[in-house]
Structure formats: structure tokens, C-alpha cells
Scaffold this motif. Structure first.
Motif, PDB file in Angstrom:
ATOM      1  N   ARG A 158      -0.269   8.661  -3.610  1.00 17.20           N
ATOM      2  CA  ARG A 158       0.042   9.625  -2.551  1.00 17.20           C
ATOM      3  C   ARG A 158      -0.171  11.035  -3.085  1.00 17.20           C
ATOM      4  O   ARG A 158       0.431  11.433  -4.082  1.00 17.20           O
ATOM      5  CB  ARG A 158       1.487   9.456  -2.080  1.00 17.20           C
ATOM      6  CG  ARG A 158       1.709   8.191  -1.267  1.00 17.20           C
ATOM      7  CD  ARG A 158       3.193   7.835  -1.183  1.00 17.20           C
ATOM      8  NE  ARG A 158       3.990   8.905  -0.623  1.00 17.20           N
ATOM      9  CZ  ARG A 158       4.193   9.095   0.674  1.00 17.20           C
ATOM     10  NH1 ARG A 158       3.647   8.276   1.552  1.00 17.20           N
ATOM     11  NH2 ARG A 158       4.951  10.083   1.113  1.00 17.20           N
ATOM     12  N   SER A 190       0.840  -1.197   0.000  1.00 17.73           N
ATOM     13  CA  SER A 190       0.000   0.000   0.000  1.00 17.73           C
ATOM     14  C   SER A 190       0.868   1.237   0.000  1.00 17.73           C
ATOM     15  O   SER A 190       2.030   1.198   0.416  1.00 17.73           O
ATOM     16  CB  SER A 190      -0.907  -0.003   1.235  1.00 17.73           C
ATOM     17  OG  SER A 190      -1.528   1.243   1.430  1.00 17.73           O
ATOM     18  N   ALA A 191       0.288   2.350  -0.449  1.00 17.56           N
ATOM     19  CA  ALA A 191       1.003   3.629  -0.419  1.00 17.56           C
ATOM     20  C   ALA A 191       1.085   4.199   0.994  1.00 17.56           C
ATOM     21  O   ALA A 191       1.838   5.128   1.246  1.00 17.56           O
ATOM     22  CB  ALA A 191       0.308   4.637  -1.338  1.00 17.56           C
ATOM     23  N   ASP A 192       0.306   3.622   1.912  1.00 18.81           N
ATOM     24  CA  ASP A 192       0.336   4.066   3.301  1.00 18.81           C
ATOM     25  C   ASP A 192       1.499   3.369   4.005  1.00 18.81           C
ATOM     26  O   ASP A 192       1.486   2.148   4.180  1.00 18.81           O
ATOM     27  CB  ASP A 192      -0.982   3.714   3.994  1.00 18.81           C
ATOM     28  CG  ASP A 192      -1.028   4.204   5.440  1.00 18.81           C
ATOM     29  OD1 ASP A 192       0.003   4.698   5.939  1.00 18.81           O
ATOM     30  OD2 ASP A 192      -2.096   4.085   6.066  1.00 18.81           O
ATOM     31  N   ALA A 197      -1.169   2.217  -8.246  1.00 22.42           N
ATOM     32  CA  ALA A 197      -0.778   3.582  -8.598  1.00 22.42           C
ATOM     33  C   ALA A 197      -0.957   3.840 -10.082  1.00 22.42           C
ATOM     34  O   ALA A 197      -1.405   4.916 -10.496  1.00 22.42           O
ATOM     35  CB  ALA A 197       0.672   3.828  -8.191  1.00 22.42           C
ATOM     36  N   THR A 207      -2.242   9.878   5.751  1.00 24.17           N
ATOM     37  CA  THR A 207      -1.322   8.879   6.313  1.00 24.17           C
ATOM     38  C   THR A 207      -0.106   9.502   6.979  1.00 24.17           C
ATOM     39  O   THR A 207       0.527   8.861   7.822  1.00 24.17           O
ATOM     40  CB  THR A 207      -0.835   7.926   5.214  1.00 24.17           C
ATOM     41  OG1 THR A 207      -0.161   8.693   4.191  1.00 24.17           O
ATOM     42  CG2 THR A 207      -1.999   7.178   4.584  1.00 24.17           C
ATOM     43  N   LYS A 235       1.029  -2.126  -4.763  1.00 23.70           N
ATOM     44  CA  LYS A 235       1.047  -0.669  -4.711  1.00 23.70           C
ATOM     45  C   LYS A 235       1.291  -0.051  -6.083  1.00 23.70           C
ATOM     46  O   LYS A 235       0.615   0.893  -6.485  1.00 23.70           O
ATOM     47  CB  LYS A 235       2.137  -0.206  -3.730  1.00 23.70           C
ATOM     48  CG  LYS A 235       2.288   1.284  -3.620  1.00 23.70           C
ATOM     49  CD  LYS A 235       3.363   1.666  -2.632  1.00 23.70           C
ATOM     50  CE  LYS A 235       4.753   1.409  -3.192  1.00 23.70           C
ATOM     51  NZ  LYS A 235       5.811   1.928  -2.282  1.00 23.70           N
ATOM     52  N   GLY A 271      -9.817  10.300   0.520  1.00 21.94           N
ATOM     53  CA  GLY A 271      -8.560   9.617   0.829  1.00 21.94           C
ATOM     54  C   GLY A 271      -8.316   9.659   2.319  1.00 21.94           C
ATOM     55  O   GLY A 271      -9.027  10.352   3.060  1.00 21.94           O
ATOM     56  N   VAL A 327      -3.662   9.382   0.865  1.00 21.12           N
ATOM     57  CA  VAL A 327      -3.623   8.315  -0.132  1.00 21.12           C
ATOM     58  C   VAL A 327      -5.019   8.112  -0.697  1.00 21.12           C
ATOM     59  O   VAL A 327      -5.977   7.879   0.047  1.00 21.12           O
ATOM     60  CB  VAL A 327      -3.105   7.002   0.480  1.00 21.12           C
ATOM     61  CG1 VAL A 327      -3.166   5.877  -0.550  1.00 21.12           C
ATOM     62  CG2 VAL A 327      -1.678   7.183   0.981  1.00 21.12           C
ATOM     63  N   SER A 328      -5.135   8.211  -2.010  1.00 16.45           N
ATOM     64  CA  SER A 328      -6.414   8.021  -2.695  1.00 16.45           C
ATOM     65  C   SER A 328      -6.176   7.191  -3.944  1.00 16.45           C
ATOM     66  O   SER A 328      -5.287   7.510  -4.740  1.00 16.45           O
ATOM     67  CB  SER A 328      -7.031   9.379  -3.070  1.00 16.45           C
ATOM     68  OG  SER A 328      -8.234   9.209  -3.787  1.00 16.45           O
TER      69      SER A 328
END
Length: 660
Positions: free
Chosen positions: A421, A344-346, A384, A406, A380, A403, A416-417
């Protein structure tokens, strides 16, 4: 991979001068010690130590046969005086730009001015500057400056001189100047940030805007190096290293362009070593191609996948979950796994919060290791790639996205949506600039995309834009149904000397200070505080100007109504003397209402002044003899409670006289 080195990277004039001064003394055969580290670079310090240079913390520690070198940061006047008293040989390498600040603050202090210093109070340069000041205050950023203006409000009434540490952040100085020009209108301001520092930060910021990653070379104790890192970090992934051995080569494999800058205390030899190592890395990886500015995101993604030895997209099923990775069956002989960083981008996410056993998902193969029988996968990156199309479309259509925030970073927050990011600047993150960004962390937010750079895969969003529209919609609805006398429950938003502003849910109204209490108050904070929930009613509406006057006092709490109900004329009450005049005394009947006891009604005999009988604070019994509700006046009498005794005697005397 394209590598670009900032033009102003490396030694600044002051540091270069100080280091050369030490080398010159060594070449002359002199014994040398420095007052603190001559430079914030461990490698240079090791080299000088090997040549016999000793570091001392005070003149007292300096050997009597050595030359004591003052570093470019400078020292307080008291230290120079001690060196002279001890008759030590001294070489002053204080940077001329720093000496200029010493002169400015010393002169200002002699003139009675208060000095404000923008900088790190623990930095040796600031400690040195402080040694030339009388009254002075230090703030490290705009937040501390705001606190200073609140905690010591009288400063804006005095002559003030303001200077900055030579390595102070240029962008933060601009933020501070906005506050300074607004609050300290009588201040003398000197922009003492070193030109080299400003240029180095400006170049680093511009370079980082066009690179996928930045390498900042310098000592971890170096203030100006840390600021370079902070400047670059706002625009792209940034790594701070001290030597080439610390280069994060695996993490740089996917970067099409890398920028390099260095702090003012970084020798050219270390910069060269980093460049050589990077060149060898590129040559070995075979990644010496660069992308043109107009390359599409899909092409860039495809090229980055090739450089990572990526194979293709696959469909997998989750078969296991560990703290640092997720195991996936992709229908091949190799065991598939997704590192948590590729899930994940988180960056703070936990695998078990995102996936469960049996979940199916599309993945991207990042690396195949036939020897170990494993395939490294990424969710991720695929998210993206898909998400960027959504983000780009949202900018064109002004669509509102949702979003989760984070991270709170310098200058704003990251949300993050759709696996992307999105950077939301502080100025666009909240409805008001004073609202804390930390309150947004882990919260779901709505925002618009206001800028997209597909080549660099960067997006900038605005929460404030959505909040503004929401408040406008609520305001429009409010005006449709608002009418005088209607009651609302609101939250106190801010206080001024003349009243309190209340958020009614999308629109603000004001309670004038006279409406907060039936009694006299000096400031609204005596009745309400920011954040209080209050019940109010509309006293007046001006739709053209968008102004709403609110009432807060209740009729039943009106002291005159209480007086009318509980204290009619003729009532005897305990009253408190609160003031004296030549013609009588004022006494508090109930909170908010004082009555006058005329001098003729204080005693049953003639008195010269009220103070002969009464004193302030004394509680006495008095009779309410008259109430004028129109003029808001009450007459009291102590004498009326004494006269009945005299009046009973008079008729007897008259009867006796008649009898005679």
C-alpha cells in the motif's frame, strides 16, 4: 509490544472545569440539569445521570428549582436572554476560549463586518458562536471555503472577520488560510483553535508516525476525538474506542508499537482502564519485546510472525473459493484457508477476481489450529515482504511503478503496487490541485516513490511527478513540429476573463477572448465551457516564453465576408434598429455588422431627430448605399427607397416647363 501514551491525552481545561462545576453543585445538594450533554462521553454521562443530573434541550424544559448548567460549548445570546427571562438559576461553564470568540464576532458584527466561521455548522459550539453574529457563513473545510468564494464572490470586497471552532483541525485550518490570504485580502483573521486542541492533534500526529497502530479513546459524538482519529489515520492503522471493552486486541497482535491518545472529553479513569487491559494483554501474549529503530525489515517481519504463532512459508494450490476466504491444499493434514483480508492489500477485492481453482502460490502460515484441523495463511504478507524490496529499489532508481488506486482517504489516495500500500498525498495525486481524487478510484496509475520508511513499512508516492515528465515529453515533441497555421483538436482546460486555455495534449495554448467570436462578448463562457472539445489553429508561437496563441474564429464565419458575398452595395435588406445618435440611427444588417442610417436618409422630408421616425427594435427596409471594408463601415438609406417616386415626377414638370 511498546505502548506510548500521548502527554496531552484526556480532559482539556474547559471540559474539566464544566464537569467539576456539576460535581460541586451536586456536593452542595443542589438539583442540577445541563443544557445538552455536559460532555461527549457516554460513561461520564451515565455516572452523572445516576447522581440525578438531568439533560434538557432548552431552558423551557429546565425545572424551576434546578440549577441549569451551560456546557463548555457555550450558547447563543438569545438562550442566555431566555434563561434570564425565566429567572432560572444558572451556572455558566462556557469555556473561556469560546467566550473570547463570542466577544470577537459580536464586536465585528456591530461594526458591520461579515463573519466567516471554520467549523461544523451542526456542532453546538458553532451554533453558539453563530448566535452572536449578524451576517455570517460557515465552512467545514477548504473545499467548502472554495465553494463559498465562488458562490458569493462579492465577499472579498467587504470587511470580513474569520474565526475557527476551538476543536477545528489544525492541518485543515492551514489549508483554509492559504485560500483566505489569497482571496480575502481585507480579512481580519483570529486563530481561535484552542491551544490544547492544537497540541493534542500535533502530539497525536507525531506519535502515529512512529507507531504501527493507534488507539484513540473518546466518545463517538465528540468532534475533537473524531479529528484525533482522522489525524492518526493518515499515518497508521487507527481504532476509535469508548471503553477498554472495545479494544481490538486480536488486530493488535502483530503491532510492535502502539500509541494511545484520548479526546478532550475522556476521563482519566477510562484511559487507565485501557492501559491496564493492554498491559495484561501483552503479559499474556508474551509480546513485551520491542524493536530498535535500525532493525531491518526482514528481522521485523520474522519477529511479527513469531508473535502471531506463525510457522513457515508453504506452497499451496487453490481448491475452493468462498466470498470471505480461499481454500488451499498445502500438502498437510490440516485444511488451509486464506481470509479475504490476507489475500490482497486491496480491502475491496473479491477473491474470485484474484484467484481461480488450480492456481498455485507461495503463502505464509499465520496460525495453526490442531484442534480444528486448520491452517490460516496469508498471501498479502508474503507479497508485501517481496514488494518492499521492489519499492525500496524504485525509490533509489527513481523507477516508475504502476498500481491501482484502491481507496480515497483524507489527505490523498492509497495505491497498491507489488502487494504494498503506497500513500499518495492529494498534492501529488493529480496534475492540478482542483482535479477530483475520486476520479482515480479503481484506476491504474503510474507513480514514483518519493519516500520510504522501511522500519514502519510506509511508502509515499507521486503521480504528479510522472504526469509532469509525460507532459514535458509531449511538450518537447509539440515544439519540434509546431508551426503557425497548423490545426489541432484540444480540450478547454480553464477560463479567465481574457480568454480560454486549451490542452493540446501535453501543452496548453490560449484563445484570446477577441478570437472566440466575430461578435463582441463579455466573457469566454458565452462561447465555450471547461471540458469542451474545440478545433483550433496556431496563430502565434513564442518558444522562449513557451506561449502559444490560438485562433478559433473561421474566415468563412467572418461577417464581413458574408456581407461581401451576400449583401453587395445596392442590396435592399430588412434591418433592425439597435441604437440612436443625434446624427442618425444604427441598424443591424447581420449579426456582427451594424450600418448607419444618416438622419438625412431616414425620411423623404426634414426631421429633427431620428426618434421622430424610428424606434429601437423596429425592423425596417433599407438600401445599402456604401461599404468601406477597410474602415468597416456601412451606409444605409431608407430615403433611397422613397426617392424614385419623386424622381419620376420631376422630368414631367421639366418637360412642361420647356413646352411653355
Amino acid at each position: 509490544m511498546e505502548i506510548t501514551v500521548a502527554k496531552s491525552a484526556g480532559f482539556c481545561f474547559g471540559v474539566n472545569r464544566a464537569v467539576h462545576m456539576v460535581h460541586d453543585l451536586l456536593e452542595k445538594g443542589e438539583k442540577v440539569c445541563t443544557l445538552g450533554p455536559i460532555i461527549h462521553n457516554p460513561q461520564t454521562l451515565q455516572e452523572l445521570h445516576a447522581k440525578g443530573v438531568q439533560i434538557v434541550e432548552s431552558p423551557e424544559e429546565a425545572p424551576s428549582d434546578a440549577t441549569l448548567v451551560i456546557r463548555s460549548h457555550g450558547v447563543p445570546q438569545s438562550v442566555l436572554d431566555e434563561i434570564q427571562t425565566r429567572q432560572l438559576k444558572c451556572a455558566d461553564a462556557t469555556c473561556p476560549f469560546v467566550k473570547k470568540i463570542h466577544t470577537l464576532v459580536s464586536k465585528a458584527s456591530a461594526e458591520g463586518k461579515i463573519v466567516l466561521i471554520a467549523g461544523d455548522k451542526n456542532h453546538p459550539e458553532v451554533e453558539g458562536i453563530r448566535g452572536y453574529c449578524g451576517d455570517c457563513y460557515i465552512f467545514k473545510d477548504a473545499v467548502e471555503l472554495e465553494q463559498l468564494t465562488s458562490n458569493i464572490p462579492h465577499l472579498n470586497q467587504k470587511p470580513v472577520l474569520i474565526v475557527a471552532q476551538t476543536t477545528f483541525s489544525v492541518s485543515e485550518w492551514e489549508n483554509c488560510l492559504e485560500i483566505i490570504k489569497r482571496v480575502y485580502t481585507n480579512a481580519t483573521i483570529f486563530d481561535t483553535i484552542c491551544n490544547a486542541t492544537a497540541k493534542r492533534q500535533s502530539e497525536a500526529a507525531e506519535l502515529s508516525e512512529h507507531c504501527d497502530a493507534m488507539i484513540v479513546i473518546g466518545g463517538r459524538q465528540s468532534s475533537n476525538t473524531a479529528k484525533l482519529r482522522d489525524v492518526c489515520r493518515q499515518n497508521c492503522t487507527t481504532y476509535l474506542i469508548e471503553t477498554a471493552d472495545e479494544l481490538p486486541l486480536p488486530a493488535l497482535k502483530g503491532a510492535a508499537s502502539v500509541g494511545i491518545t484520548a479526546g478532550a472529553s475522556t476521563p482519566a479513569s477510562i484511559i487507565k482502564e485501557v492501559l491496564v487491559t493492554m498491559s495484561e494483554f501483552i503479559e499474556n501474549a508474551g509480546a513485551n519485546s520491542t524493536e530498535s529503530a535500525d532493525t531491518s525489515f526482514e528481522e521485523m517481519l520474522e519477529e511479527s510472525l513469531k508473535s502471531l504463532n506463525t510457522d513457515e512459508k508453504v506452497h499451496g494450490v487453490v481448491v475452493g473459493i468462498a466470498p470471505n476466504e480461499v481454500y488451499v491444499d498445502v500438502g498437510r493434514k490440516q485444511a488451509g484457508f486464506i481470509p479475504v483480508a490476507e489475500l490482497s492489500a486491496d480491502p475491496n477485492v473479491k477473491p474470485e477476481d484474484l484467484v481461480k481453482i488450480g492456481d498455485e502460490m507461495d503463502l505464509l502460515i499465520m496460525r495453526t489450529n490442531d484442534q480444528e484441523g486448520t491452517i490460516m495463511l496469508s498471501k498479502k504478507r508474503l507479497d508485501a515482504a517481496k514488494g518492499w524490496e521492489t519499492i525500496a529499489a524504485a525509490e533509489e532508481n527513481e523507477e516508475i511503478l504502476t498500481g491501482v488506486v484502491t481507496e480515497v482517504i483524507k489527505g490523498g489516495v492509497i495505491a497498491v503496487s507489488n502487494g504494498v500500500r503506497v500513500f499518495i498525498p492529494a498534492s501529488q495525486a493529480t496534475a492540478s490541485r482542483n482535479d477530483p481524487l475520486e476520479d482515480l478510484l479503481k484506476k491504474e496509475v503510474k507513480f514514483r516513490i518519493i519516500e520510504v520508511n522501511r522500519n514502519r513499512r510506509r511508502a509515499v508516492g507521486s503521480i504528479r511527478s510522472v504526469l509532469k515528465d509525460e507532459r514535458k515529453a509531449l511538450a518537447d515533441k509539440f515544439w519540434e513540429i509546431a508551426e503557425e497555421g497548423k490545426e489541432y483538436t484540444g480540450v478547454v482546460k480553464s477560463l479567465t476573463a481574457y480568454g480560454a486555455f486549451v490542452d493540446l495534449g501535453g501543452i496548453d495554448g490560449m484563445i484570446h477572448i477577441s478570437e472566440l467570436s466575430w461578435g463582441r462578448i463579455k466573457h469566454p463562457s458565452e462561447v465555450v465551457n471547461v471540458g469542451d472539445t474545440v478545433n483550433v489553429y496556431i496563430k502565434g508561437l513564442d518558444s522562449e516564453k513557451g506561449k502559444i496563441s490560438l485562433g478559433f474564429k473561421r474566415a468563412e464565419d467572418n461577417p464581413w465576408e458574408i456581407l461581401k458575398r451576400d449583401y453587395p452595395t445596392g442590396t435592399v435588406a430588412d434591418v433592425t434598429v439597435v441604437g440612436m445618435t443625434t446624427f442618425g440611427a444604427f441598424a443591424r444588417i447581420i449579426p456582427g455588422i451594424d450600418g448607419l442610417i444618416h438622419i438625412s436618409q431616414i425620411a423623404d422630408h426634414r426631421i429633427e431627430k431620428p426618434q421622430d421616425v424610428l424606434k429601437v427594435g423596429e425592423v425596417v427596409k433599407a438600401k445599402i448605399t456604401d461599404i468601406d471594408f477597410d474602415k468597416k463601415r456601412v451606409s444605409l438609406s431608407i430615403r433611397a427607397l422613397l426617392e424614385p417616386v419623386e424622381e419620376e415626377v420631376a422630368p414631367v414638370e421639366e418637360e412642361a416647363a420647356d413646352a411653355e
